[in-house]
Design a protein around this motif. Structure first.
Motif, PDB file in Angstrom:
ATOM      1  N   ALA A  99       0.833  -1.207   0.000  1.00 57.27           N
ATOM      2  CA  ALA A  99       0.000   0.000   0.000  1.00 57.27           C
ATOM      3  C   ALA A  99       0.866   1.254   0.000  1.00 57.27           C
ATOM      4  O   ALA A  99       0.580   2.223  -0.710  1.00 57.27           O
ATOM      5  CB  ALA A  99      -0.917  -0.005   1.219  1.00 57.27           C
ATOM      6  N   ARG A 100       1.937   1.235   0.778  1.00 56.06           N
ATOM      7  CA  ARG A 100       2.832   2.397   0.822  1.00 56.06           C
ATOM      8  C   ARG A 100       3.517   2.602  -0.528  1.00 56.06           C
ATOM      9  O   ARG A 100       3.639   3.741  -1.012  1.00 56.06           O
ATOM     10  CB  ARG A 100       3.874   2.200   1.920  1.00 56.06           C
ATOM     11  CG  ARG A 100       4.743   3.428   2.169  1.00 56.06           C
ATOM     12  CD  ARG A 100       5.744   3.148   3.258  1.00 56.06           C
ATOM     13  NE  ARG A 100       6.399   4.369   3.705  1.00 56.06           N
ATOM     14  CZ  ARG A 100       7.349   4.407   4.637  1.00 56.06           C
ATOM     15  NH1 ARG A 100       7.735   3.289   5.232  1.00 56.06           N
ATOM     16  NH2 ARG A 100       7.899   5.550   4.975  1.00 56.06           N
ATOM     17  N   TYR A 101       3.938   1.509  -1.144  1.00 52.52           N
ATOM     18  CA  TYR A 101       4.576   1.581  -2.464  1.00 52.52           C
ATOM     19  C   TYR A 101       3.618   2.188  -3.495  1.00 52.52           C
ATOM     20  O   TYR A 101       3.999   3.070  -4.274  1.00 52.52           O
ATOM     21  CB  TYR A 101       5.010   0.185  -2.892  1.00 52.52           C
ATOM     22  CG  TYR A 101       5.379   0.056  -4.353  1.00 52.52           C
ATOM     23  CD1 TYR A 101       6.601   0.513  -4.837  1.00 52.52           C
ATOM     24  CD2 TYR A 101       4.484  -0.523  -5.262  1.00 52.52           C
ATOM     25  CE1 TYR A 101       6.930   0.400  -6.185  1.00 52.52           C
ATOM     26  CE2 TYR A 101       4.796  -0.637  -6.603  1.00 52.52           C
ATOM     27  CZ  TYR A 101       6.023  -0.170  -7.061  1.00 52.52           C
ATOM     28  OH  TYR A 101       6.330  -0.284  -8.391  1.00 52.52           O
ATOM     29  N   ARG A 102       2.363   1.737  -3.479  1.00 56.99           N
ATOM     30  CA  ARG A 102       1.377   2.265  -4.419  1.00 56.99           C
ATOM     31  C   ARG A 102       1.095   3.741  -4.166  1.00 56.99           C
ATOM     32  O   ARG A 102       0.938   4.527  -5.102  1.00 56.99           O
ATOM     33  CB  ARG A 102       0.089   1.453  -4.320  1.00 56.99           C
ATOM     34  CG  ARG A 102       0.164   0.080  -4.968  1.00 56.99           C
ATOM     35  CD  ARG A 102       0.033   0.170  -6.486  1.00 56.99           C
ATOM     36  NE  ARG A 102      -1.227   0.813  -6.849  1.00 56.99           N
ATOM     37  CZ  ARG A 102      -2.388   0.191  -6.966  1.00 56.99           C
ATOM     38  NH1 ARG A 102      -2.464  -1.121  -6.736  1.00 56.99           N
ATOM     39  NH2 ARG A 102      -3.469   0.837  -7.310  1.00 56.99           N
ATOM     40  N   LEU A 103       1.018   4.120  -2.907  1.00 65.33           N
ATOM     41  CA  LEU A 103       0.756   5.515  -2.564  1.00 65.33           C
ATOM     42  C   LEU A 103       1.891   6.412  -3.030  1.00 65.33           C
ATOM     43  O   LEU A 103       1.659   7.503  -3.566  1.00 65.33           O
ATOM     44  CB  LEU A 103       0.560   5.658  -1.059  1.00 65.33           C
ATOM     45  CG  LEU A 103       0.341   7.074  -0.517  1.00 65.33           C
ATOM     46  CD1 LEU A 103      -0.923   7.686  -1.125  1.00 65.33           C
ATOM     47  CD2 LEU A 103       0.260   7.058   0.998  1.00 65.33           C
ATOM     48  N   GLN A 104       3.128   5.967  -2.847  1.00 62.91           N
ATOM     49  CA  GLN A 104       4.271   6.768  -3.273  1.00 62.91           C
ATOM     50  C   GLN A 104       4.277   6.964  -4.779  1.00 62.91           C
ATOM     51  O   GLN A 104       4.719   8.015  -5.273  1.00 62.91           O
ATOM     52  CB  GLN A 104       5.570   6.096  -2.812  1.00 62.91           C
ATOM     53  CG  GLN A 104       5.792   6.188  -1.316  1.00 62.91           C
ATOM     54  CD  GLN A 104       7.016   5.434  -0.855  1.00 62.91           C
ATOM     55  OE1 GLN A 104       7.485   4.501  -1.525  1.00 62.91           O
ATOM     56  NE2 GLN A 104       7.564   5.810   0.285  1.00 62.91           N
ATOM     57  N   ASN A 105       3.817   5.985  -5.526  1.00 67.18           N
ATOM     58  CA  ASN A 105       3.727   6.138  -6.972  1.00 67.18           C
ATOM     59  C   ASN A 105       2.542   7.008  -7.373  1.00 67.18           C
ATOM     60  O   ASN A 105       2.663   7.856  -8.262  1.00 67.18           O
ATOM     61  CB  ASN A 105       3.609   4.758  -7.643  1.00 67.18           C
ATOM     62  CG  ASN A 105       4.935   4.034  -7.729  1.00 67.18           C
ATOM     63  OD1 ASN A 105       5.679   4.200  -8.683  1.00 67.18           O
ATOM     64  ND2 ASN A 105       5.245   3.242  -6.714  1.00 67.18           N
ATOM     65  N   LYS A 106       1.416   6.825  -6.717  1.00 65.52           N
ATOM     66  CA  LYS A 106       0.202   7.541  -7.093  1.00 65.52           C
ATOM     67  C   LYS A 106       0.302   9.031  -6.806  1.00 65.52           C
ATOM     68  O   LYS A 106      -0.243   9.854  -7.548  1.00 65.52           O
ATOM     69  CB  LYS A 106      -0.997   6.944  -6.356  1.00 65.52           C
ATOM     70  CG  LYS A 106      -2.350   7.415  -6.888  1.00 65.52           C
ATOM     71  CD  LYS A 106      -3.480   6.700  -6.189  1.00 65.52           C
ATOM     72  CE  LYS A 106      -4.831   7.109  -6.765  1.00 65.52           C
ATOM     73  NZ  LYS A 106      -5.042   6.590  -8.129  1.00 65.52           N
TER      74      LYS A 106
END
Length: 275
Positions: free
Chosen positions: A174-181
């Protein structure tokens, strides 16, 4: 040519027929907000976890969630989970991913990455659960109103204990996706109140990306995005020149708000047309 006999049974068929393992569907939510660690000036990402009251993993912390009730949609179940854990409505809600490994344990992740830990014996396994994971954000102005409960505790995202099931892995993703989004959407605004300064907005980006940003470059990039509007107001009660207050351009922002975008857009317009 001899065709296979459809009535014949192989060892694999017998194994499938004998396997009566049940599979259930659950919905869990990664709920993110900005909070300060004790003694620190800047905000960082935090999330609430719940203490499990039954086996497996009784007493350990886990993401809030539970079985999908027949009467609820996936989005309703995720929103209900957030409401139970925090008492609040999310600023943003989006489906993240479905996690459904056969063995959803911390040790099994080690095995998948080349370790030699044994798979639990069949008699030690529990019902297989496939979890649809959502992520949500809480506006900074609402964080202090979150629910207080003995079995609910907020943790910094970079100081998590070993969680039940594969929940450490879920939060990491979730953190990885948030950093990309955050690089291509306006999701950062969902962590703030209706009005904010550029410094507050920059702090959201810094907390998500986990690195400092140059204020001048950040100002130029935000100006080029044309995603915020100067309210014409300034912060009151400051000693020096008061910073300007901005708000997001809601006519553009709701497209980035996931499944709740249309709902929140309607609620926003209804609120702003009240007499």
């Amino acid at each position: 040519m001899t065709l296979p006999d459809s009535t014949s049974h192989t060892a694999h068929d017998e194994h499938l027929e004998a396997d009566h393992t049940s599979v259930s569907l659950a919905v869990s939510t990664v709920i993110l907000a900005l909070r300060r660690k004790e003694g620190q000036q800047h905000h960082s990402l935090w999330l609430p976890l719940v203490r499990r009251l039954r086996e497996p993993y009784k007493g350990q912390w886990a993401l809030p969630g539970g079985p999908l009730l027949p009467a609820l949609s996936l989005e309703e179940a995720a929103g209900s989970t957030l409401k139970r854990a925090t008492g609040l409505v999310p600023g943003y809600l989006e489906q993240l991913y479905a996690f459904g490994d056969v063995h959803r344990t911390p040790d099994y992740k080690v095995m998948r990455e080349g370790g030699s830990l044994p798979i639990p014996a069949e008699e030690d396994t529990h019902e297989r659960v496939v979890s649809v994971i959502y992520w949500a954000s809480i506006p900074q102005t609402e964080v202090n109103r979150t629910r207080v409960h003995a079995n609910i505790k907020w943790f910094p995202i970079d100081e998590l204990p070993v969680l039940a099931f594969d929940h450490n892995e879920i939060i990491e993703y979730a953190r990885y996706r948030l950093q990309n989004k955050v690089e291509y959407s306006r999701i950062a605004h969902s962590f703030l109140g209706e009005e904010f300064t550029l410094a507050q907005l920059r702090e959201v980006y810094e907390a998500i990306l986990d690195r400092p940003l140059d204020p001048a470059n950040f100002r130029r990039q935000i100006a080029a995005s044309k995603s915020i509007i100067d309210t014409g107001k300034r912060v009151e009660g400051t000693r020096h020149r008061p910073p300007r207050l901005y708000r997001y351009d809601h006519s553009r922002a709701f497209a980035d708000q996931g499944p709740l975008g249309m709902y929140r857009e309607a609620a926003y317009h209804a609120q702003n047309h009240e007499v």
